[in-house]
Scaffold this motif. Structure first.
Motif, short mmCIF file in Angstrom:
data_model
loop_
_atom_site.label_atom_id
_atom_site.label_comp_id
_atom_site.label_asym_id
_atom_site.label_seq_id
_atom_site.Cartn_x
_atom_site.Cartn_y
_atom_site.Cartn_z
N MET A 1 99.71 95.54 35.68
CA MET A 1 98.31 95.35 36.06
C MET A 1 98.21 94.38 37.21
O MET A 1 98.98 93.42 37.30
CB MET A 1 97.48 94.83 34.87
N ILE A 5 92.88 91.82 38.55
CA ILE A 5 92.22 92.31 37.34
C ILE A 5 92.41 91.33 36.19
O ILE A 5 91.47 91.00 35.46
CB ILE A 5 92.75 93.70 36.96
N LEU A 6 93.64 90.82 36.04
CA LEU A 6 93.89 89.84 34.98
C LEU A 6 93.03 88.60 35.19
O LEU A 6 92.46 88.05 34.23
CB LEU A 6 95.38 89.45 34.98
N ARG A 8 90.12 88.41 36.87
CA ARG A 8 88.70 88.74 36.69
C ARG A 8 88.32 88.87 35.22
O ARG A 8 87.18 88.60 34.85
CB ARG A 8 88.37 90.03 37.42
N THR A 9 89.25 89.30 34.41
CA THR A 9 88.95 89.47 32.98
C THR A 9 89.19 88.19 32.19
O THR A 9 88.90 88.14 30.99
CB THR A 9 89.82 90.59 32.38
N ASP A 32 86.86 94.52 29.02
CA ASP A 32 86.60 93.71 30.21
C ASP A 32 87.30 94.31 31.44
O ASP A 32 86.74 94.35 32.54
CB ASP A 32 87.07 92.27 30.00
N ALA A 33 88.55 94.76 31.24
CA ALA A 33 89.29 95.35 32.35
C ALA A 33 88.64 96.64 32.83
O ALA A 33 88.46 96.87 34.04
CB ALA A 33 90.74 95.60 31.93
N TYR A 36 85.32 95.91 34.69
CA TYR A 36 85.55 95.43 36.05
C TYR A 36 85.88 96.59 36.98
O TYR A 36 85.35 96.68 38.10
CB TYR A 36 86.69 94.41 36.05
N ILE A 47 93.10 102.53 30.02
CA ILE A 47 93.98 101.44 29.63
C ILE A 47 94.41 101.66 28.19
O ILE A 47 93.63 102.14 27.36
CB ILE A 47 93.28 100.07 29.81
N LEU A 65 97.78 100.45 32.53
CA LEU A 65 96.46 100.71 33.10
C LEU A 65 96.57 101.72 34.23
O LEU A 65 97.43 101.57 35.11
CB LEU A 65 95.83 99.42 33.61
N LYS A 67 94.21 103.26 37.17
CA LYS A 67 92.91 103.19 37.85
C LYS A 67 92.32 104.57 38.09
O LYS A 67 91.10 104.75 38.08
CB LYS A 67 93.06 102.48 39.21
#
Length: 245
Positions: A1, A5-6, A8-9, A32-33, A36, A47, A65, A67
């Motif tokens: 990941m 992203i890590l 932001r979460t 949360d991931a 975002y 995910i 994950l 996208k």
């Protein structure tokens, strides 16, 4: 990941490492991931936990994950009755423009933003249509009644039978005359001979295809021929309460 992203979460490895396993905590991290990513152009992100290994009282697993495809808003299509509002105005109302990244938060707020607008309403809920390579938003709208006229006019004889004067209280509200969401309010009051008051207010919400608005107010009060009060006219700029993405 991605580290972004890590970050932001709010993920921290120490939240999970050698701690009691909590499905709700893992699900919260996953949600949360995905949230975002949904708000930054990836509405079909996935995910999951993989390579799960349970050894006595310990669990080892890998977070995977995907996208998937990145989406921009390719177009906004407006259907329904003639609204006399140009596309730029509607785009500013819903806070979405062509070629903006897909943002789930903003799209979910479309119905609320339209319901708060004085000139348009939805005939049916908005639609989001995805193809393999594009994303389109369809709005079906109809106009709201926006013009108001209310008042009363009377005739009052002057002293010494020198004719009559008109008195009254009139309110006029005009909206969206040129299709820019503009509003003009006018009030004229003359309740006594030799005394009258005029209030004028004009606003236009979006200038030159920007979210910046413009307003102009004028107040005139006159009492017989000895007193006039004309406050300084002024302009003001307004910005939307909710920022663009």
């Amino acid at each position: 990941m991605d580290e972004e992203i890590l970050s932001r979460t709010g993920f921290r490895n120490k939240q999970f490492l050698n701690k009691p396993f909590s499905t709700s905590q893992v699900a919260g991290f996953f949600n949360d991931a995905l949230e975002y990513l949904e708000n930054t152009g990836y509405p079909f992100a996935e995910i999951k936990l993989a390579h799960v290994l349970i050894d006595q009282n310990k669990i080892n697993a890998t977070v995977i994950l995907k996208k998937n495809r990145f989406y921009l808003i390719d177009s906004i299509q407006i259907l329904g009755e003639e609204t006399r509002l140009n596309k730029n105005y509607i785009e500013n109302i819903i806070r979405i423009k062509d070629k903006y990244p897909y943002d789930e938060r903003v799209i979910k707020s479309i119905g609320k933003r339209i319901s708060e607008d004085p000139f348009i309403e939805e005939l049916k809920p908005y639609e989001v249509i995805f193809t393999e390579n594009s994303c389109k938003i369809i709005l079906t709208l109809k106009p709201k009644k926006a013009n108001v006229f209310d008042g009363i006019i009377g005739v009052q004889p002057q002293e010494n039978n020198e004719g009559v004067v008109f008195t009254g209280d009139i309110k006029i509200g005009l909206g969206n005359i040129i299709g820019q969401g503009e509003r003009l309010n006018l009030r004229w009051q003359k309740l006594q001979d030799q005394t009258q008051q005029i209030d004028v207010a004009f606003t236009i919400p979006f200038l030159f295809k920007t979210p910046i608005g413009f307003g102009y107010d004028l107040n005139i009060y006159r009492r017989d021929t000895t007193f006039n009060n004309v406050p300084v006219s002024y302009t003001h700029l307004t910005l939307p309460t909710t920022p663009y993405v």
